[in-house]
Every structure is written in C-alpha cells, then in structure tokens.
Enzyme design. Sequence first.
Site, mmCIF file in Angstrom:
data_model
loop_
_atom_site.group_PDB
_atom_site.id
_atom_site.type_symbol
_atom_site.label_atom_id
_atom_site.label_comp_id
_atom_site.label_asym_id
_atom_site.label_seq_id
_atom_site.Cartn_x
_atom_site.Cartn_y
_atom_site.Cartn_z
ATOM 1 C CG PHE A 75 50.642 52.964 37.100
ATOM 2 C CD1 PHE A 75 49.916 54.131 37.033
ATOM 3 C CD2 PHE A 75 49.965 51.773 37.329
ATOM 4 C CE1 PHE A 75 48.544 54.137 37.188
ATOM 5 C CE2 PHE A 75 48.588 51.759 37.485
ATOM 6 C CZ PHE A 75 47.868 52.938 37.416
ATOM 7 C CD GLN A 128 49.102 41.979 37.353
ATOM 8 O OE1 GLN A 128 48.300 42.740 36.838
ATOM 9 N NE2 GLN A 128 50.404 42.090 37.185
ATOM 10 C CG HIS A 134 45.628 45.135 41.268
ATOM 11 N ND1 HIS A 134 45.705 45.937 42.386
ATOM 12 C CD2 HIS A 134 45.850 45.948 40.207
ATOM 13 C CE1 HIS A 134 45.965 47.182 42.002
ATOM 14 N NE2 HIS A 134 46.054 47.216 40.689
ATOM 15 C CG LEU A 163 41.719 47.376 40.634
ATOM 16 C CD1 LEU A 163 42.473 46.128 41.052
ATOM 17 C CD2 LEU A 163 42.076 47.740 39.209
ATOM 18 C CD GLU A 207 50.471 49.419 40.065
ATOM 19 O OE1 GLU A 207 50.118 48.230 40.044
ATOM 20 O OE2 GLU A 207 51.358 49.874 39.331
ATOM 21 N NE ARG A 237 49.066 46.290 38.798
ATOM 22 C CZ ARG A 237 48.259 46.617 37.813
ATOM 23 N NH1 ARG A 237 47.770 45.681 37.006
ATOM 24 N NH2 ARG A 237 47.947 47.871 37.600
ATOM 25 N NE ARG A 259 47.993 43.741 32.726
ATOM 26 C CZ ARG A 259 47.502 44.852 33.289
ATOM 27 N NH1 ARG A 259 48.072 46.025 33.085
ATOM 28 N NH2 ARG A 259 46.446 44.788 34.081
HETATM 29 C C1 LIG Z 1 38.930 46.959 37.195
HETATM 30 C C2 LIG Z 1 40.044 46.905 36.188
HETATM 31 C C3 LIG Z 1 40.911 47.995 36.073
HETATM 32 C C4 LIG Z 1 41.947 47.964 35.137
HETATM 33 N N1 LIG Z 1 42.789 49.048 35.022
HETATM 34 C C5 LIG Z 1 43.753 49.048 34.079
HETATM 35 C C6 LIG Z 1 44.580 50.191 33.861
HETATM 36 O O1 LIG Z 1 44.426 51.233 34.492
HETATM 37 N N2 LIG Z 1 45.556 50.127 32.925
HETATM 38 C C7 LIG Z 1 45.754 49.005 32.184
HETATM 39 O O2 LIG Z 1 46.646 49.005 31.332
HETATM 40 N N3 LIG Z 1 44.975 47.911 32.353
HETATM 41 C C8 LIG Z 1 43.976 47.916 33.268
HETATM 42 N N4 LIG Z 1 43.191 46.802 33.427
HETATM 43 C C9 LIG Z 1 43.330 45.681 32.474
HETATM 44 C C10 LIG Z 1 42.703 46.066 31.149
HETATM 45 O O3 LIG Z 1 41.622 46.926 31.372
HETATM 46 C C11 LIG Z 1 42.198 44.856 30.385
HETATM 47 O O4 LIG Z 1 43.186 43.875 30.322
HETATM 48 C C12 LIG Z 1 41.823 45.261 28.961
HETATM 49 O O5 LIG Z 1 40.946 46.366 28.982
HETATM 50 C C13 LIG Z 1 41.206 44.109 28.196
HETATM 51 O O6 LIG Z 1 40.714 44.598 26.969
HETATM 52 P P1 LIG Z 1 40.176 43.601 25.867
HETATM 53 O O7 LIG Z 1 39.771 44.437 24.707
HETATM 54 O O8 LIG Z 1 41.165 42.530 25.649
HETATM 55 O O9 LIG Z 1 38.897 42.903 26.530
HETATM 56 P P2 LIG Z 1 37.549 43.517 27.230
HETATM 57 O O10 LIG Z 1 37.564 44.987 27.336
HETATM 58 O O11 LIG Z 1 37.361 42.723 28.466
HETATM 59 O O12 LIG Z 1 36.438 43.144 26.184
HETATM 60 C C14 LIG Z 1 36.043 41.821 25.943
HETATM 61 C C15 LIG Z 1 34.971 41.834 24.878
HETATM 62 O O13 LIG Z 1 34.723 40.515 24.452
HETATM 63 C C16 LIG Z 1 33.350 40.311 24.320
HETATM 64 N N5 LIG Z 1 33.109 38.878 24.463
HETATM 65 C C17 LIG Z 1 33.537 38.035 25.425
HETATM 66 N N6 LIG Z 1 33.119 36.780 25.175
HETATM 67 C C18 LIG Z 1 32.412 36.826 24.026
HETATM 68 C C19 LIG Z 1 31.727 35.868 23.246
HETATM 69 N N7 LIG Z 1 31.661 34.581 23.599
HETATM 70 N N8 LIG Z 1 31.102 36.274 22.130
HETATM 71 C C20 LIG Z 1 31.116 37.588 21.755
HETATM 72 N N9 LIG Z 1 31.759 38.532 22.449
HETATM 73 C C21 LIG Z 1 32.402 38.155 23.574
HETATM 74 C C22 LIG Z 1 32.713 41.182 25.365
HETATM 75 O O14 LIG Z 1 31.393 41.503 24.998
HETATM 76 C C23 LIG Z 1 33.632 42.407 25.316
HETATM 77 O O15 LIG Z 1 33.179 43.292 24.327
HETATM 78 C C24 LIG Z 1 42.130 46.820 34.334
HETATM 79 C C25 LIG Z 1 41.262 45.734 34.452
HETATM 80 C C26 LIG Z 1 40.250 45.766 35.391
HETATM 81 C C27 LIG Z 1 39.374 44.546 35.515
#
Ligand SMILES: Cc1cc2nc3c(=O)[nH]c(=O)nc-3n(C[C@H](O)[C@H](O)[C@H](O)COP(=O)(O)OP(=O)(O)OC[C@H]3O[C@@H](n4cnc5c(N)ncnc54)[C@H](O)[C@@H]3O)c2cc1C
Length: 575
Positions: free
Chosen positions: A115, A235, A237, A247, A250, A281, A389
């Site tokens: 990566f 960031q 991408h 997306l 990568e 990135r 990142r």
């Molecule tokens: C398409 C894509 C591909 C990616 N691929 C990778 C990868 O291969 N490797 C890597 O390391 N990173 C990757 N990333 C980044 C990574 O996936 C995210 O940064 C990470 O998963 C975020 O996790 P999180 O638990 O912080 O939030 P999320 O998984 O976004 O969860 C947010 C949660 O908050 C809740 N929420 C939001 N607002 C409220 C509210 N007001 N009240 C109650 N609940 C709320 C939602 O319901 C959800 O459950 C990718 C991101 C994207 C968009």
Amino acid sequence: MLHTFDAVIVGAGGAGLRAALAASPRCKTAVLTKLYPTRSHTGAAQGGMCAALANTEEDSWEWHAFDTVKGSDYLGDQPAIDIMCKEAVDAVIELEHFGLPFTRTEDGHIDQRRFGGHTHDHGKGPVRRACYSADRTGHMILQTLYQQCLANDVQFFDEFQVLDVLISDGRAAGVVALELATGEVHTFRSKAILWATGGFGRMFKVTSNAHALTGDGPGVCFRRGIPMEDMEFFQFHPTGIYKMGILLSEAARGEGGILRNDKGERFMERYAPTIKDLAPRDMVSRAIQTEILEGRGIDGKDYVHLDLTHLDPEVIDEKLPDITEFARTYLGVEPKTECVPIQPTAHYAMGGIPTDVDGRVVIDANDTPLPGMYAAGECACVSVHGANRLGTNSLLDIVVFGRRGGEHMAEFVQDVDHAELPNDADEPTREMIDAILDREEGEAVGQLRAELQQTMTDNAGVFRTDETLAQAQEDVDEIAERYESIAIDDHGQTFNTDLAEAIELGFLIDLARALVAGARKRTESRGGHSRDDYPDRDDENFLKHTLAWLGDDGSIELDYKPVKLGRYEPQERKY
Ligand SMILES: Cc1cc2nc3c(=O)[nH]c(=O)nc-3n(C[C@H](O)[C@H](O)[C@H](O)COP(=O)(O)OP(=O)(O)OC[C@H]3O[C@@H](n4cnc5c(N)ncnc54)[C@H](O)[C@@H]3O)c2cc1C
C-alpha cells in the site's frame, strides 16, 4: 424519555463497536447509531488494515512508525504513532481470533499486500504490510465486531441520531438523541461518552464518503465549546471514479496498477522515482491534478487513467473483485482490457475532536482532558495521521484507539457517580428541531448543500491559495447565514429524513468554517494542505497543530499546540 447508562458510545462503525466491546464487560454500555450498525462506512473500506506481521517479507513496527511519521509530513504525534504501530500486530491477531476471514497465504498465514507509503528499511522500497480480506476488509471488520458485540450484551439503539451533548460541572453528563422512526427526543444520562461518528467528506462535491458522513459528532462538540484539531488537513484520494468520486481502493495499485496520462506515460515516475504509483496519497493526488492542469488529462479533460490491463486476470478476480465490478457498473469499463477514468476524491478527515492516546477528549493547548468525554476513529484526532494519512492506517486506528478509549472509559466510570443533568436537558434540541419544522418557507437544504460542496471543492480542494480560501470563507459564511432560515417540505415525525439532512447540513457548515479558517492561517504546504502561494513546508512556524473554537458570536478562534516529536526529526519528504 430518560435512559441511564454508565457508558454511551455514539456510532457503530469499527471505532464505536471496538470501544463497546472493550467497555461492555465492565459497565452498562449503550451504542447509539443513526444507521443500522452494519451500514456504517467502515463496511465500505476495501483495501486493508496494516500491521508489521512480517508474514510474507521482513518487516518491523519501527519501520511502520517511520513510514507513518513521514507520511504525516511530520505533523503526527510520535508517541501515539508508536503505540498504534506496536499494538497493530496484536489488534490484527485479535480480529482473527474474533473470526475475521482474512485472505491467506498458501501456507495458511494472513496474507499481506503493498500500500502507498509503506516501506521497508526506512524508505528503501515498498513492503507488504496490509492485511486484507479480498477488497472487502472493512465489511469483514464491521461484521465481525458487530457479532462480538451482540454476543457481549452491548445494548444498541439503532437509528437514534445524537444531536446534543450535555456537559455539567466541567464533566460529560449525557447526550440527547432523536429517534428517527418516531420523532421522539430521548435523553441518555451517562458517566462517560465516546464519540465515534466517522468522517465528514460530505462537505465536498466529489467524495468517496457515504451520505451519512456529515460530521455530527465533531459538530455537536464544536457547538459546546470543544475545539477541533487540524481541520485544514483533508485527504484527497487519488483514485475516485471520474465524476462520481466512488473509491477504487489503493489496493489496485498495491497489486500493480499504474496511473497514466493522455500520452500513456507512467507519470508517477517523475514525481516519486523510488515508489512511483505507491507514493502517499497527497503526493499522488497533487501529481494527477498537476498533469490535468498542464493539459495531460485524458483528451485534455480533468481525469487520468488507472491501468490494470497488464495484471493477471485471476489476480483481478480474486483480489480486486468489488472495485473492478464498480468500474463495470458505473462506467461500463472492463478493467481487464480497458483503462479506468479516475480523478482525486475527498476521502478522509485527518482532523477532528482532539484526544490523547487513551481516547480522552482534550480541550486546550495544554491537553487538559474533559472528564468523561472520549472520542475515537475518524471523528477523532489523536493525532496519528498528522497532515496526511497512509492507506490502511485508518482501519488500524479505529480498532487500536477504539479499544483503548473503551477500556479507559470502563475504568473511569467505576469510581464516579453520574454528573447532574442540566435543567431541561433536551430543551435546546427540541427548540432546534421545532424551529426547522415550524418554518413554512425559506432556503432549500439541497440547494445550500450543493453550494457548500461546490465552493469547498473549488476553493479548499487539492490546491489552495489565499485567494481561493478567502472565496471559500466568504461563500461558507454566507451559506451559514442563509442556513438560519432553512425550510423543509416534510413536517411529520416518522423517519423525517428532510429534518435529519437539514440538521446535518448545519454540522457540515460549522466544520467547513473551521477547515477554511485553519487553512487560511496556515501559510505553508504540508501533507494534504497544499498552498500554491506557499509551496514549501515551514517547520519553523508551522510544526504545530491547529485548534479551532466556535466563538460565542459565531466567529472561529484559532490557537496552536506543539507536535509531540520522537525518534524521527523532520526531514525532506522524498519517495
Ligand atoms: C470507500 C472507503 C474506503 C476505505 N478504505 C479503507 C481501507 O481500505 N483501509 C483503511 O484503513 N481505511 C479505509 N477507509 C477509511 C476508513 O474506512 C474510515 O476512516 C473508518 O472506517 C471510520 O470508522 P469509524 O468507526 O470512525 O466511523 P464509521 O464507520 O464511518 O461509523 C460512523 C458511525 O457513526 C454513526 N453516527 C454518525 N453520526 C451519528 C449521530 N449523530 N448519532 C448517532 N450515530 C451517528 C453512524 O451511524 C455510524 O455507525 C475507507 C473509507 C472509505 C470511505
């Protein structure tokens, strides 16, 4: 309705679920989530989660730490980075033991792939460090953690959207949430709160982020006096599907994919001679944008090609099934024989709610914690990613710091009582909702959001100048003013998505204002923040984190705090 818990976790993505798993054995734990847990954006993560397991070639956590520091353009806090890279190995093994079906090597070990920005021997060449499950790694993490939470008595409040935080006597006291199915407002009294609401890429027009990524958690905290850290670092991408932003991981380049311009040139050879297409990135996105600006976009347009045609078709089918299917579905392109049109897409918020390495929210330049308040995952800023990142470091961040935050909050709640709830705790939330519901005519939410996204993409995107940022500031301030008189069509109580979107737009506007203010004041280029008028990194004046507060009069106030350095002195960043 009033509910009482020891610990409330807001968000059911990887960070929230991992925190819940850590807290629930020791205290009464609730997870509130606006989406059904397995619809969280973590499930969309494709490429992988890195850890120096050294399963397929030599590796060490120190090399991982070095790459992360360098990738962060030296803005990452090195003590936090050391913790993340060291704990990575255990975090992956733990997920494996929880039942996560990683892709395997022939001899049965967890397989690893390349990566961007991940190298051996401090930058000598690419290394295989990303553990993965085909191109569905995040999906597998989310499902695995959700199953574990269900088996461990975590109580879920699905489709509850948190809209306010209660702070009394300088301590976290609870949250107020809207039950989306009924329109009922609930108060959750809690000794500790952990924010895990994910990113806020929806402030940009072209983004890889799902619709729900509107920064609610940081937005709520910001309005209650908690600063945001390093918001100017967003960031982009390199490989979003042209015009749509969806997306293409990568992992495509990790498996050997190449970027090409209109002349068919592998242009990354010029920008990063050592690791070429696997440069970090921020650098690849700038390279693509430069090719486009200099007229070498495909047919002179604003995109370039991702070329996978030389890869073994079996590798494509086995290791990149989902993303190649995206190219077929959304573009009608067959990646085995044709190049895929791509352009940079707004992807990841490096900034967010400031925390220490135990997930505790810290509220000033001296890192003073706000007792009982925690944050983890993309909404938080530890800061392990600094100004940029590295790929696969976010899935790692969410499980490592989700776990640490959850453990610390479970410990914290053992010795304290609930803080007193403020009188009429839910009143400000009801007033906010009623104000929107009662207004018959006014600004349309969709129109305002489109204007916000347009100016952020045009003026606070991959390249910025004082002129563009001033424009963004003027536009966003005007949008904020017009937001005061928004009106919606649906005035009902049941699943009122008009209302939810209206409130979410408010959070995006506030956070966009913080981003633009920080970006204007940072007169240097570092990581994801690239200023045409100040092209160099300026360690003398800007080796520091930005803190932004929302003032009582609505203005944005800025302060700075030092970067926590460690073994690696800032150096020129060459790849
Ligand atoms: C398409 C894509 C591909 C990616 N691929 C990778 C990868 O291969 N490797 C890597 O390391 N990173 C990757 N990333 C980044 C990574 O996936 C995210 O940064 C990470 O998963 C975020 O996790 P999180 O638990 O912080 O939030 P999320 O998984 O976004 O969860 C947010 C949660 O908050 C809740 N929420 C939001 N607002 C409220 C509210 N007001 N009240 C109650 N609940 C709320 C939602 O319901 C959800 O459950 C990718 C991101 C994207 C968009």
